[in-house]
Design an enzyme around this catalytic site. Structure first.
Site: not given
Length: 760
Positions: A517, A629
């Site tokens: 991220e 995810e």
């Protein structure tokens, strides 16, 4: 297309566009609207003045109706029947027979008139016909890769040959071409109408010239600005100007802007439930700015359709889309926070798809990229063919990796282990491989739990994605790292962490999420400089060359209004990481990176049009693309939306694998559980099981060789165990077969000669 325009004396005016630009169009329109009730007047828009002899239609006309009810009548079935009737008429004695008796010029006029009639009828109502098949506009030609430098890596698709009625062979070349165009628009045979094909093409590059408009612009009027600013208006304040590139291409500039939303606009009609694919080419007058496309409803609400980074001096592709939650008008607009710059726009397209068309494209792509035809030739040892041999193909591993996150509770739960190993071929550990888990106290590493989890996966032939080496979010650092940690201390700690975990699992992982991220967060960049993430990627590759090194980010394909992780920023970050590695290594080598899009969707209907467009955009970079995810938040229709997202991912030609990220069944709050605590399926689990069965060949396939010992079969990609038996000679053999998208399509099988492995 047709759009309601304005009230006229005694009724309502409707605009008809995309008409043939020809003389005497009024006669064709009169014929086209024959039998349509409620018409006051038909007024084609022609070039020249009233005294011009045989004026040429400019491509549009106005039809005045007595009432709104007449203008908006629901005529789907009637329009469909007229289209089919017109196509069938092309092969009837009443039409083609009469045509052959006329002069060549008169025959051409008759064919043009029929085309105009069909086109005008179709324009009366923009709703899709309520039939199994739907009308298709003539598809855009893809540019030839060999001749168009602006389209790198774009494959030229083979154009299907149009099938014309047999009697049409007597027509001359020009007439036949015109007739073929009618069939390309409305169908190839009888009442079978073509399905609309989705255009997956996209680019992350900023180009000197924009590509051709997709879908001919779809429902956008004047999409290439060939007619100046016709059909476009100023949104907010400012001014629109027609501009021309040095190569003579027209585009529109929005200038004198005072608010972010001041730009050009066009009103379009949305239909609830339809999926709209959007594309446009954008440039900014100076610098570099984020430009968004939005759709404003009459109530002032905005639908976000996509975002791109526009630059000065070249054209960037903005690709996106929306799913219409209501029927009605919206204003298509563009927006940027910088009000000083001019917004330049070209080749705008908005193409609607019904859900049936969207699903049809998914199925078409699955058949093309997830399956291959295999020909097996069975022979004896002397190479003579064996007729009638029985062949059994059993898939032992799917070629499309479908996985699920696991946690440490799997180590002590046999039911958890059995449930997981019977379904999934790939996984990532929820927390157990992260730095804050393995080194809770500085200098005291403990890999006991991730070691045991990895051993379980290896024993069950389950691939593992390493998740993760470093996390750029300041909230998820080991507790002993904080804002008081000096840059040198942090650099040393990050190097020790990278070296420790990468070498420990060297050669055993298929992927690493290297810096997690790092679009939304920048803890290490803020402390160590702008290349902090890129350095960890380079260092990881030095330590282990096997795993693909992934970026892993959320909201890239889920939420277009999150400007932190838009596809354009994702692409820029990946390119910068590659550039840093080449400069650091002193070579032109490409770092083996992967594109990880988490696909964590909130509640409500997912915007699958934007999801697909985002994947198109990133896929053009030619790196492996995974949904890493996948999650749909708890809410109404959760299982349905989960299926939508899974199907969209599986059917995209660039996606190479999916990992689902459910809430643990042992969690106190279950947001997307696949099972309860006893491992009985929830509705979400039923969806996953159903799709896993579709993505793989769960049952053995029995086929027989023909008289020449040959059998052909279409197989889903994956690993197969093949058993061949010939009862008459009591001979048999077994072999392993690997079918991939790059497979050869021929396998020679010799009876009684065991072949350990055949790679396709």
């Amino acid at each position: 297309m047709s759009t309601a325009a304005e009230g006229v004396p005694g009724g309502i005016r409707v605009r008809i566009s995309n008409l043939p630009k020809k003389r005497n169009i009024h006669r064709d329109l009169k014929s086209a609207f024959e039998g349509v009730s409620g018409i006051i007047k038909i007024s084609p828009v022609n070039s020249g003045n009233k005294k011009t002899r045989d004026p040429v239609c400019k491509g549009l006309a106005y039809v005045d109706f007595k009432s709104l009810a007449d203008a908006n009548r629901d005529d789907d079935d009637y329009v469909y029947e007229e289209l089919v009737k017109g196509i069938k008429a092309l092969d009837s004695k009443n039409v083609l027979g009469d045509l052959l008796q006329l002069s060549a010029s008169e025959r051409l006029k008759q064919v043009e008139m029929l085309e105009a009639k069909l086109l005008a009828r179709a324009s009366l109502n923009e709703k899709s016909p309520k039939k199994k098949s739907e009308v298709k506009k003539k598809p855009d030609k893809k540019p030839n890769q060999k001749t168009d430098k602006n389209h790198p890596n774009l494959k030229l698709e083979k154009k299907p040959k149009q099938r014309l009625p047999g009697s049409a062979k007597k027509l001359k070349v020009k007439e036949k071409a015109k007739l073929a165009d009618v069939f390309a628009r409305y169908g190839t045979r009888g009442d079978t109408l073509q399905a609309l094909s989705y255009d997956y093409s996209a680019t992350t590059e900023c180009l000197e010239e924009a590509w051709k408009v997709q879908y001919g612009g779809g429902i956008i009027q004047n999409p290439e600005f060939s007619n100046g600013i016709e059909g476009w208006t100023v949104f907010g304040q400012g001014k629109l100007e027609e501009r021309i590139t040095k190569d003579g291409n027209k585009f529109i500039a929005a200038l004198n802007r005072t608010q972010p939303s001041d730009s050009l606009s066009q009103r379009v009609q949305l239909q609830k439930g339809k999926i709209y694919a959007f594309s446009a080419w954008i440039q900014i007058s100076q610098g570099s700015e984020i430009i968004s496309v939005k759709f404003r409803s009459p109530g002032g609400n905005y639908l976000h359709g996509g975002t791109v980074i526009a630059e000065q001096g070249c054209w960037s592709m903005l690709k996106g889309g929306i799913v219409a939650a209501f029927s009605g008008p919206v204003d298509l607009t563009f927006e940027t926070k910088n009000t000083v710059d001019e917004i330049w726009v070209d080749n705008v397209s908005l193409q609607p798809f019904t859900k049936k068309q969207w699903k049809s494209q998914q199925e078409k792509t699955i058949a093309k990229v997830r399956k291959s035809k295999v020909k097996l030739h069975v022979t004896n040892k002397d190479n003579t063919s064996v007729a009638g041999a029985k062949i059994t193909l059993k898939q032992i591993k799917s070629g499309f990796p479908t996985g699920c996150e696991i946690n440490q509770k799997i180590l002590n739960s046999k039911i958890y282990q059995d449930w997981f190993a019977s379904r999934f071929s790939v996984t990532a550990f929820g927390n157990e491989m992260k730095w804050y888990f393995t080194e809770k106290t500085r200098g005291q590493e403990d890999y006991t739990i991730p070691d045991a989890m990895l051993q379980f996966c290896e024993q069950n032939n389950i691939d593992v994605r390493g998740h993760n080496i470093i996390w750029d979010d300041p909230r998820y650092q080991p507790t002993w790292i904080n804002n008081e940690t000096s840059p040198q201390e942090l650099k040393d700690a990050a190097e020790n962490r990278t070296k420790s975990v990468v070498l420990r699992y060297k050669g055993r992982l298929i992927h690493w999420d290297v810096v997690n991220e790092n679009l939304h967060f920048s803890f290490y960049e803020n402390k160590l400089g702008e290349n902090a993430s890129a350095e960890v990627y380079a260092r990881t590759y030095e330590l282990d060359q096997k795993p693909i090194l992934f970026m892993n980010e959320y909201n890239t394909i889920e939420l277009s209004q999150d400007e932190n992780s838009i596809p354009a920023k994702y692409a820029r970050k990946l390119k910068n990481t590659q550039s840093y590695y080449r400069e650091r290594s002193g070579t032109n080598d490409i770092l083996p990176m992967g594109i990880g899009v988490q696909s964590r969707f909130g509640t409500g209907q997912p915007n699958i049009a934007y999801m697909r467009a985002g994947m198109d955009y990133l896929a053009s970079m030619k790196f492996p693309l995974w949904l890493t995810e996948l999650f749909v938040d708890k809410g109404e229709n959760q299982a349905e939306y989960l299926e939508d997202v899974l199907r969209e991912g599986y059917s995209h030609p660039a996606v190479e694998g999916i990992v689902i990220w459910p809430t643990s069944p042992f969690s106190s709050e279950c947001k997307m559980c696949l099972t309860d605590q006893n491992f009985n399926n929830t509705p979400n689990g039923d969806v996953v099981d159903k799709l896993i069965a579709e993505f793989s060949s769960s049952r053995p396939l029995e086929i027989s060789a023909n008289g020449q010992g040959i059998s052909e079969v279409v197989l889903l990609h994956g690993d197969y165990e093949v058993t061949v038996r010939h009862l008459e000679t009591n001979s048999n053999t077994k072999l392993k077969l690997k079918v991939t998208k790059n497979s050869a399509n021929f396998v020679l099988v010799q009876l009684d000669a065991f072949v350990p492995h055949v790679s396709m």
